[in-house]
Design a protein around this motif. Sequence first.
Motif, PDB file in Angstrom:
ATOM      1  N   HIS A 101      -7.919  71.065  34.140  1.00  0.00           N
ATOM      2  CA  HIS A 101      -7.622  72.431  33.703  1.00  0.00           C
ATOM      3  C   HIS A 101      -7.490  73.365  34.916  1.00  0.00           C
ATOM      4  O   HIS A 101      -7.581  72.926  36.079  1.00  0.00           O
ATOM      5  N   VAL A 159      -9.992  82.623  31.582  1.00  0.00           N
ATOM      6  CA  VAL A 159      -8.778  82.859  30.810  1.00  0.00           C
ATOM      7  C   VAL A 159      -9.192  83.509  29.499  1.00  0.00           C
ATOM      8  O   VAL A 159     -10.146  83.059  28.852  1.00  0.00           O
ATOM      9  N   ASP A 160      -8.508  84.569  29.112  1.00  0.00           N
ATOM     10  CA  ASP A 160      -8.836  85.301  27.886  1.00  0.00           C
ATOM     11  C   ASP A 160     -10.291  85.752  27.890  1.00  0.00           C
ATOM     12  O   ASP A 160     -10.971  85.751  26.854  1.00  0.00           O
ATOM     13  N   ALA A 206      -2.014  76.113  21.602  1.00  0.00           N
ATOM     14  CA  ALA A 206      -1.544  77.234  22.417  1.00  0.00           C
ATOM     15  C   ALA A 206      -2.660  77.724  23.338  1.00  0.00           C
ATOM     16  O   ALA A 206      -2.440  77.961  24.530  1.00  0.00           O
ATOM     17  N   ALA A 207      -3.871  77.871  22.793  1.00  0.00           N
ATOM     18  CA  ALA A 207      -5.005  78.305  23.621  1.00  0.00           C
ATOM     19  C   ALA A 207      -5.371  77.230  24.638  1.00  0.00           C
ATOM     20  O   ALA A 207      -5.713  77.530  25.784  1.00  0.00           O
ATOM     21  N   ARG A 225      -3.189  77.436  27.611  1.00  0.00           N
ATOM     22  CA  ARG A 225      -3.530  78.523  28.537  1.00  0.00           C
ATOM     23  C   ARG A 225      -4.632  78.096  29.498  1.00  0.00           C
ATOM     24  O   ARG A 225      -4.660  78.518  30.650  1.00  0.00           O
ATOM     25  N   LEU A 226      -5.559  77.260  29.052  1.00  0.00           N
ATOM     26  CA  LEU A 226      -6.613  76.763  29.930  1.00  0.00           C
ATOM     27  C   LEU A 226      -6.092  75.710  30.908  1.00  0.00           C
ATOM     28  O   LEU A 226      -6.640  75.541  32.000  1.00  0.00           O
ATOM     29  N   GLY A 229      -2.719  75.478  31.871  1.00  0.00           N
ATOM     30  CA  GLY A 229      -1.524  75.869  32.599  1.00  0.00           C
ATOM     31  C   GLY A 229      -0.325  75.012  32.242  1.00  0.00           C
ATOM     32  O   GLY A 229       0.711  75.051  32.912  1.00  0.00           O
TER      33      GLY A 229
END
Length: 313
Positions: free
Chosen positions: A29, A158-159, A178-179, A182-183, A185
């Motif tokens: 990650h 992230v977030d 989707a989440a 984001r972790l 990339g």
Amino acid sequence: MNRLFRDVDGGPLCPQGSVACIGAFDGLHLGHQALLGHAAARARALGVASVALSFEPLPREVFARPAPPRLMLSRQKVAALWELGIDLVGLLRFDAAFAAMSAETFARRVLVERLGVREVWVGPGFRFGSKRGGTLATLHRIGEACGFVAGEIAPVSVDGERVSSTRLRELLQAGDFAAAARLLGRAYTIAGRVVRGAQLGRKLGFPTANLRYPKVPPLRGIFAVRVHGVGDAPRPGVASFGTRPTVDGDEPLLEAHLFGFDGDLYGRCIEVEFVARLRDEQRFDDLPAMVEQMKRDAAQARAILGTPAQASA
């Protein structure tokens, strides 16, 4: 040149010295990528080799019961580490002898004698050695005696939340790809070599490319997927990941049916990208009932992926 080593003992691997980072690196990650990128950049600045040290099996898989899910198998991890700019990967055999090794012995035998480290970088809260007795302070102390420095990189968020493999597992199990992306990339994928199965899917009209997963899987169920490594563009499809309760499977298997494709993929390395979770695995009373559900799953996956029904085979 990219290289892999497995053993603690042996001759020097980096005669000119190295910069090393240490971790499980499960999932690779954004937090892992920050650590690896920093170590690679420092190695380039010093003109020495960059080294990533990890373990197989992972220590938590040995000590935790039940073992936690594995996000990434070792072959995919090693290839990804090389892609991230690491020169030398140490996938150290974690057995009883290794587990009993003190932090000081590990540092001297591996970091100093094998790798000739000039710098060692770790993530927040890093522990190592027998009974997790070694810390960053241990590395500082040994480094002062042996001529290397040690440092810790800052956590990545992230977030508003720290990026971690634990959080990534939670998101995957919840089907929030989707989440998870984001972790990471990037999209979450599982890569491997296609193996020959019982060919039941072909007999039922749904031929599949099968990947074995000899660890605790990080997610289970039926998914809309894209398969990379078959042609120039990713192929849309539907996949089952689990133990196939209707046919009494035992080991985890990822079975991907590629829409509009009926070729031979045995032995091919592919990568399955998870797009959406459709449902849980379930046991059916008979094969016809399972086939009807497979047709519904395929239709739902095609709708999610924007693939016309006539493009399926």
